[in-house]
Design a protein around this motif. Structure first.
Motif, short mmCIF file in Angstrom:
data_model
loop_
_atom_site.label_atom_id
_atom_site.label_comp_id
_atom_site.label_asym_id
_atom_site.label_seq_id
_atom_site.Cartn_x
_atom_site.Cartn_y
_atom_site.Cartn_z
N PHE A 110 0.87 -1.03 -0.03
CA PHE A 110 0.06 -0.22 -0.01
C PHE A 110 0.31 1.31 0.03
N CYS A 111 2.32 0.97 -0.10
CA CYS A 111 2.63 2.41 -0.24
C CYS A 111 2.28 3.46 -0.70
N GLU A 143 -4.16 -5.58 9.34
CA GLU A 143 -4.20 -4.02 9.02
C GLU A 143 -4.19 -4.96 7.62
N VAL A 144 -3.35 -5.48 6.67
CA VAL A 144 -4.59 -5.41 5.17
C VAL A 144 -5.71 -5.21 4.51
N GLU A 145 -6.56 -6.34 5.50
CA GLU A 145 -7.44 -6.16 5.48
C GLU A 145 -8.68 -5.08 5.24
N ALA A 150 -10.46 0.06 3.41
CA ALA A 150 -11.17 1.05 3.25
C ALA A 150 -11.05 1.12 2.56
N GLY A 151 -10.64 1.08 1.04
CA GLY A 151 -10.62 1.22 -0.98
C GLY A 151 -8.69 2.18 -0.85
#
Length: 486
Positions: A110-111, A143-145, A150-151
Motif C-alpha cells: 500500500f506504499c 491491517e491488510v484487510e 477502506a479502499g
C-alpha cells in the motif's frame, strides 16, 4: 521438462510496427512448433494500456498472414485456452496473484508514491540499485484487510528471498545463476488492476500449455524472477530459448527509433517477403552447412533451435539486398512483370513504351523493386545531362569521336525499316566494322545520347528498341547538337 506436444507462442504488444526482431521471434517460435508438428499460438499482450496503438493489432494479423506464419490458435481463431488477448483475461491474473498471497509468495503493498520516491532517492544517494524494502510484507492480516476495506490503493508484489541463489537453464546461454539479493520484489498486479507484463506472461504461458518460450536475450535477467513464480505455483518450467540481439553494427542495436527499417518499411522499399523471412531466419541461426536460400517449408524441416548463436547478429543490408536479388531472379518473367508494374507506372507515363520489354531488361538486373523508378525514368523523359558522360576511359571515347559516331549512326537509324533488337544489333555492328573502330566507341555514345545517364539497365541496342525509332532519332539529334556546342 514436458514430453507432450510442443506448443509455442508469439505474444506481441500492439505498439505499432513489426520490428525485424519481433518478426524473428515469431518466425523462430513458429519453426520450433512446426518442426515437431506442434501448435503455434498468437496471443496479444495489451496490458500496458498506455503504449497501445490504434490499428496495431491489424499490423500483427496482416504481417502474420503475408509471411505465412499461420497460427493455430489466437484471438481471431479461438482455441481451447482463450481468451487470447490479455486485457480480456484480467480476472484470471487477480485470481492467481491472490493464490500467491495465500501461499506467502506475494503480498499487498500500500506504499504511497511519496514513500517509494523517497526510497529511490535514498538508493540513488547511496549509489545502489533501487529495491523495495518489503515494508508492507510485515503488515498483519488485520491491517491488510482494514486497508483493503477502506479502499486504499495497492499493488501486489512478489515475495522474493534475499538470501541464496536462483539458477535456471537456457538452451542457448546454458546455466545461469543469480544471487537472490539482486532480485526485486517485482509488482505482479498494478494499482489499476492490470497485471505486469512479467506476471501475465508466466500465468498465460502456463495456462496455455506453452512448452518452449522464445524471446530476446534482453529477458535473460528477468528469467530468475519468472522461475520463482513457476516454482511458487508448483508449475513446470518451460524450455527457454533466448535469441541474440540484432545489431545495426558492433555498438548499436537495430531499432525503429534510429530509423532502422521495420518489416513494412522493407516491403514498401520493394523487398520480397520471402527474401526478408529467409534473411531474418539467418540472423542468429545457421543450418550448419553453406546453404543460404530457404523456403519456409525447408526452414520448418531443417530448423533446430539448439543451433541458435549466442553472439549478436549484425543486420547487413548488403546481404539482404543480394538475397532479394536471388529471389527476384527465381520469379518467372510474368511474376516479375506483375510485381514491377506499380514501379514502372511511377516512372513511365509514355504509353508507347512496351513495359514487357522493360521487364525483360530488368528481371535479372534488379535487386530491390524500389530501385526500379530511378533506373528507368529516362525512358519517359530524357534527363538534362552533361557532355562529360560521353568521355569514358575504358570505352576510349571522347567528345570528338562520340560526335562522329552519332553523326554516322543518325542516317543509319533513319533508314532502318524493321526496328527491333536484331536489326539494330546487326546494322550498328556492320557500321562499326566499316568505320574500323572498336564497338565501345560507337555503343557508348549511342547509349549516352539515348539515356542521358551513366548507368542504364541495358545497352544501346535494348534502349533503342524500347524507345522506338522516332524517339531514338530525336535523342541522337539532341546529342549531336550538345556535342557540337561543347
Amino acid at each position: 521438462m514436458c514430453n507432450h506436444k510442443i506448443r509455442t507462442r508469439y505474444a506481441p504488444s500492439p505498439t505499432g510496427y513489426m520490428h525485424v526482431g519481433n518478426l524473428r521471434t515469431a518466425l523462430y517460435a513458429y519453426l520450433i512448433a512446426k518442426h515437431e508438428n506442434g501448435t503455434f499460438i498468437l496471443r496479444i499482450e495489451d496490458t500496458d494500456q498506455e503504449r497501445y496503438v490504434e490499428g496495431a493489432v491489424d499490423v500483427i494479423y496482416n504481417t502474420m498472414k503475408i509471411t505465412g506464419l499461420i497460427h493455430d490458435e489466437g484471438p481471431d481463431k479461438g482455441g481451447p485456452v482463450g481468451p487470447y488477448v490479455q486485457s480480456e483475461r484480467k480476472p484470471i491474473y487477480m485470481e492467481y496473484a491472490k493464490k500467491l498471497v495465500d501461499k506467502g509468495e506475494a503480498y499487498y503493498c500500500f506504499c504511497s508514491k511519496e514513500r517509494l520516491d523517497m526510497l529511490k532517492a535514498n538508493a540513488e544517494a547511496l549509489k545502489r540499485p533501487f529495491k523495495y524494502d518489503k515494508h508492507c510484507m510485515h503488515l498483519s492480516k488485520e491491517e491488510v484487510e482494514e486497508k483493503l476495506a477502506a479502499g486504499v490503493p495497492y499493488v501486489i508484489r512478489q515475495n522474493n528471498p534475499t538470501e541464496g541463489t536462483t539458477t535456471f537453464d537456457d538452451v542457448i546461454y546454458g546455466t545461469i545463476s543469480v544471487d537472490n539479493s539482486e532480485l526485486e520484489d517485482m509488482i505482479l498486479i498494478k494499482s489499476d488492476g492490470y497485471p505486469t507484463y512479467n506476471f501475465a506472461n508466466v500465468v498465460d504461458d502456463h495456462l496455455m500449455g506453452i512448452t518452449h518460450v522464445v524471446r530476446g536475450s534482453e529477458y535473460l535477467s528477468s528469467s530468475p524472477k519468472y522461475n520463482r513464480l513457476y516454482e511458487a505455483f508448483g508449475w513446470d518450467i518451460p524450455v527457454y530459448v533466448h535469441c541474440p540481439p540484432i545489431m545495426k553494427d558492433a555498438q548499436h542495436k537495430l531499432s525503429k527509433r534510429n530509423g532502422d527499417a521495420s518489416f513494412e518499411d522493407l516491403i514498401a522499399k520493394g523487398y520480397l517477403k520471402d527474401a526478408v523471412m529467409n534473411y531474418i531466419a539467418l540472423l542468429g541461426w545457421n543450418p550448419g552447412n553453406t546453404q543460404e536460400i530457404f523456403s519456409l517449408e525447408e526452414l520448418v524441416n531443417i530448423f533446430d533451435y539448439r543451433q541458435i548463436n549466442k553472439a549478436p547478429a549484425i543486420f547487413d543490408p548488403i546481404k539482404l539486398k543480394w538475397m532479394n536479388g536471388e529471389y527476384i531472379r527465381k520469379l518467372t518473367l510474368e511474376e516479375f512483370h506483375e510485381m514491377a508494374l506499380p514501379y514502372y507506372k511511377e516512372a513511365i507515363k509514355n504509353s508507347n513504351i512496351d513495359l514487357m520489354k522493360v521487364s525483360k531488361l530488368l528481371h535479372t538486373r534488379t535487386e530491390v523493386l524500389g530501385e526500379i523508378p530511378e533506373q528507368i525514368d529516362f525512358f519517359d523523359v530524357l534527363p538534362e545531362y552533361s557532355n562529360d558522360l560521353y568521355i569514358h576511359k575504358k570505352m576510349k571515347t571522347n567528345l570528338e569521336n562520340s560526335l562522329e559516331s552519332l553523326e554516322k549512326v543518325l542516317p543509319l537509324f533513319e533508314t532502318i525499316e524493321n526496328w527491333d533488337f536484331n536489326t539494330l544489333h546487326d546494322s550498328i555492328l556492320k557500321l562499326v566494322e566499316e568505320m574500323g573502330i572498336k564497338n565501345g566507341v560507337m555503343l557508348w555514345p549511342i547509349r549516352t545520347a539515348l539515356s542521358g545517364k551513366a548507368f542504364t539497365p541495358g545497352g544501346a541496342f535494348e534502349l533503342a528498341e524500347i524507345l522506338g525509332k522516332e524517339e531514338s532519332i530525336r535523342r541522337i539529334k539532341i546529342g549531336i547538337d550538345k556535342l557540337k556546342n561543347a
